[in-house]
Design an enzyme around this catalytic site. Structure first.
Site, mmCIF file in Angstrom:
data_model
loop_
_atom_site.group_PDB
_atom_site.id
_atom_site.type_symbol
_atom_site.label_atom_id
_atom_site.label_comp_id
_atom_site.label_asym_id
_atom_site.label_seq_id
_atom_site.Cartn_x
_atom_site.Cartn_y
_atom_site.Cartn_z
ATOM 1 N N HIS A 174 -8.313 -1.303 18.987
ATOM 2 C CA HIS A 174 -8.266 0.025 18.290
ATOM 3 C C HIS A 174 -9.691 0.580 17.799
ATOM 4 C CE1 HIS A 174 -6.072 3.272 16.430
ATOM 5 N NE2 HIS A 174 -6.299 2.888 15.018
ATOM 6 N N GLY A 230 0.848 -1.298 0.045
ATOM 7 C CA GLY A 230 -0.062 0.138 -0.034
ATOM 8 C C GLY A 230 0.928 1.228 0.093
ATOM 9 N N ALA A 231 1.090 1.939 -1.085
ATOM 10 C CA ALA A 231 1.591 3.036 -1.357
ATOM 11 C C ALA A 231 1.002 4.461 -1.289
ATOM 12 C CB ALA A 231 2.491 3.130 -2.412
ATOM 13 N N GLY A 232 -0.249 4.451 -0.343
ATOM 14 C CA GLY A 232 -0.881 5.467 -0.213
ATOM 15 C C GLY A 232 -0.397 6.391 0.894
ATOM 16 N N ASN A 239 -11.784 -4.109 3.110
ATOM 17 C CA ASN A 239 -10.297 -4.689 3.585
ATOM 18 C C ASN A 239 -9.925 -5.961 3.644
ATOM 19 O OD1 ASN A 239 -9.639 -1.696 2.880
ATOM 20 N ND2 ASN A 239 -9.509 -0.956 5.115
ATOM 21 N N ARG A 271 -14.251 2.437 12.014
ATOM 22 C CA ARG A 271 -13.141 1.383 11.477
ATOM 23 C C ARG A 271 -13.725 0.112 11.155
ATOM 24 N NH1 ARG A 271 -10.778 3.929 16.020
ATOM 25 N NH2 ARG A 271 -8.981 5.289 15.585
ATOM 26 N N ASN A 309 -7.004 -0.958 8.862
ATOM 27 C CA ASN A 309 -8.157 -1.103 9.715
ATOM 28 C C ASN A 309 -9.285 -2.095 9.227
ATOM 29 O OD1 ASN A 309 -7.780 0.325 12.106
ATOM 30 N ND2 ASN A 309 -7.642 2.289 11.018
ATOM 31 N N GLY A 320 1.444 4.311 3.554
ATOM 32 C CA GLY A 320 2.614 3.610 3.210
ATOM 33 C C GLY A 320 3.542 4.490 2.750
ATOM 34 N N ARG A 362 -10.808 5.533 6.303
ATOM 35 C CA ARG A 362 -12.352 5.962 6.673
ATOM 36 C C ARG A 362 -12.493 7.287 5.945
ATOM 37 N NH1 ARG A 362 -13.153 6.236 13.015
ATOM 38 N NH2 ARG A 362 -10.911 6.361 13.176
HETATM 39 N N1 APR Z 1 -2.858 -4.226 -2.932
HETATM 40 C C1 APR Z 1 -1.785 -3.073 -2.849
HETATM 41 N N2 APR Z 1 -2.127 -1.868 -2.452
HETATM 42 C C2 APR Z 1 -3.927 -1.883 -2.462
HETATM 43 C C3 APR Z 1 -4.585 -2.823 -2.685
HETATM 44 C C4 APR Z 1 -3.907 -4.064 -2.934
HETATM 45 N N3 APR Z 1 -4.765 -5.298 -3.023
HETATM 46 N N4 APR Z 1 -5.759 -2.360 -2.572
HETATM 47 C C5 APR Z 1 -5.495 -1.024 -2.292
HETATM 48 N N5 APR Z 1 -4.285 -0.580 -2.238
HETATM 49 C C6 APR Z 1 -3.753 0.643 -1.957
HETATM 50 C C7 APR Z 1 -4.412 1.772 -2.569
HETATM 51 O O1 APR Z 1 -4.175 1.727 -4.012
HETATM 52 C C8 APR Z 1 -3.882 2.741 -2.054
HETATM 53 O O2 APR Z 1 -2.769 3.439 -2.437
HETATM 54 O O3 APR Z 1 -3.819 0.857 -0.688
HETATM 55 C C9 APR Z 1 -3.628 2.261 -0.633
HETATM 56 C C10 APR Z 1 -4.233 2.908 0.641
HETATM 57 O O4 APR Z 1 -3.913 4.283 0.680
HETATM 58 P P1 APR Z 1 -4.657 5.473 1.049
HETATM 59 O O5 APR Z 1 -5.943 5.420 0.164
HETATM 60 O O6 APR Z 1 -4.166 6.679 0.973
HETATM 61 O O7 APR Z 1 -5.088 5.066 2.698
HETATM 62 P P2 APR Z 1 -4.360 5.390 3.989
HETATM 63 O O8 APR Z 1 -4.602 6.491 4.297
HETATM 64 O O9 APR Z 1 -3.008 4.958 3.549
HETATM 65 O O10 APR Z 1 -5.007 4.258 4.842
HETATM 66 C C11 APR Z 1 -4.761 2.858 4.595
HETATM 67 O O11 APR Z 1 -4.514 2.227 6.840
HETATM 68 O O12 APR Z 1 -4.682 3.473 9.000
HETATM 69 C C12 APR Z 1 -5.237 2.587 7.710
HETATM 70 O O13 APR Z 1 -7.519 3.093 8.255
HETATM 71 C C13 APR Z 1 -6.612 3.170 7.376
HETATM 72 O O14 APR Z 1 -7.083 1.002 6.258
HETATM 73 C C14 APR Z 1 -6.572 2.314 6.156
HETATM 74 C C15 APR Z 1 -4.998 2.036 5.702
#
Ligand code: APR
Length: 310
Positions: A174, A8-10, A94, A87, A119, A13, A81
């Site tokens: 949590h 997850g590079a959001g 998820n 959550r 979460n 990540g 969220r």
């Molecule tokens: N494989 C890899 N990456 C994925 C997949 C997958 N199957 N599905 C989704 N993603 C990526 C998305 O493309 C996105 O870049 O996960 C990333 C999530 O990043 P954000 O949407 O920015 O979310 P973020 O704020 O990082 O939160 C991620 O952490 O704290 C918890 O509640 C939060 O469950 C959430 C998680």
């Protein structure tokens, strides 16, 4: 060099990669399903390394082969969220992401230690443990460091004392039923209950419990800097074999009277992962709060079992 993969590079990540790179702890791989994003973010961070003077390699990928040989895998993939969501509302979306991600990572890194952040946290850690079949030492959830840091930040803001002097322990699940342990928390050794008037302490406890929601309301998405910093602290404790005791979500086998579930407790982290769960003595009120929180986590675990074969 050690190797850490972040799935997850959001927001979380990428922020985790940022905090980790600054610590020069390990080479880092970012994996995401969106093409270009993990590559772009890792290249951007790589280009920052000469400025901050850290010799770390950062790579982005859309498939798991790049994660091979990771010492630690941090799972942040999944939906964050939105305002009004709990959550637990993220459970079904998820679960479909975290389970397969954990299985894939284990295939390429059979000796890795998992840190789970997605979460609903306790239940996603449970899912990762069950799907990988790993011993509990090697699957740990990040939650308590964050919740405790929020409480520490609020106490620092209230008292004007350095955050380094402030020790707070937020345990339990949590979620909104998390358990800020005011009796065990202190400012430079002085119990919080002596340091602060009861009404101020109560307000801090309430704000801590809703700390995640407060950020969601402001940002319209989940927090990421502090959760990511917490992941980096866990990774450092593991890789440096620090035997650091911090609140984490761990798989309970009788501790605090709980079994077959993840729950937030003080956990000692070292090179083998979770070395032990520390058991505090709890008074009647604290026990009641723990039980209430455990019931809520168990409900989410049960909901997961209806969705996914474990
Ligand atoms: N494989 C890899 N990456 C994925 C997949 C997958 N199957 N599905 C989704 N993603 C990526 C998305 O493309 C996105 O870049 O996960 C990333 C999530 O990043 P954000 O949407 O920015 O979310 P973020 O704020 O990082 O939160 C991620 O952490 O704290 C918890 O509640 C939060 O469950 C959430 C998680």
């Amino acid at each position: 060099m050690n190797k850490i993969s972040i799935i997850g590079a959001g927001m979380t990540g990428a922020s985790t990669a940022h905090w980790l790179a600054e610590r020069e702890l390990a080479d880092i791989v970012l994996v995401d399903i969106v093409e270009g994003v993990p590559q772009g973010k890792s290249l951007d961070l790589q280009e920052a390394m000469p400025i901050v003077g850290k010799d770390v390699s950062l790579v982005g990928a859309n498939d798991y082969s790049a994660t091979a040989g990771s010492d630690i895998v941090i799972i942040t993939a999944g939906l964050p969220r939105k305002p009004g969501m709990s959550r637990d509302d993220l459970l079904s979306a998820n679960a479909g992401i975290v389970g397969p991600a954990a299985e894939q990572c284990l295939k390429y890194s059979p000796d890795t230690i998992f840190v789970v952040l997605t979460n609903p946290l306790d239940t996603m850690a449970y899912l990762a443990l069950k799907k990988t079949g790993l011993p509990r030492e090697r699957v740990i959830g990040q939650a308590g460091i964050l919740d405790s840091a929020r409480m520490r930040a609020f106490v620092a803001m209230e008292t004007g004392v350095s955050v380094e002097n402030i020790n707070c322990y937020v345990l339990g699940g949590h979620g909104d039923e998390m358990v800020p342990l005011t009796r065990h928390s202190n400012v430079a050794g002085i119990p919080l209950r002596e340091y602060l008037p009861a009404d101020r302490l109560e307000a801090i406890v309430a704000r801590t419990r809703k700390g995640g929601g407060e950020i969601v309301n402001l940002l319209k998405t989940s927090a990421y800097y502090a959760p990511a910093a917490a992941c980096a602290q866990m990774a450092e404790a593991i890789l440096k074999d620090k035997h650091l005791i911090v609140p984490c979500s761990a798989f309970m086998q009788g501790e605090y009277g709980l079994n077959d579930m993840f729950f937030g407790a003080p956990v000692q982290l070292g090179r083998k992962g979770m070395e032990r769960i520390v058991e505090y003595s709890l008074d009647a009120d604290e026990k009641a709060a723990f039980e209430k929180s455990a019931v809520s986590v168990k409900e989410t675990h049960d909901a997961l079992k209806k969705l996914v074969a474990l």
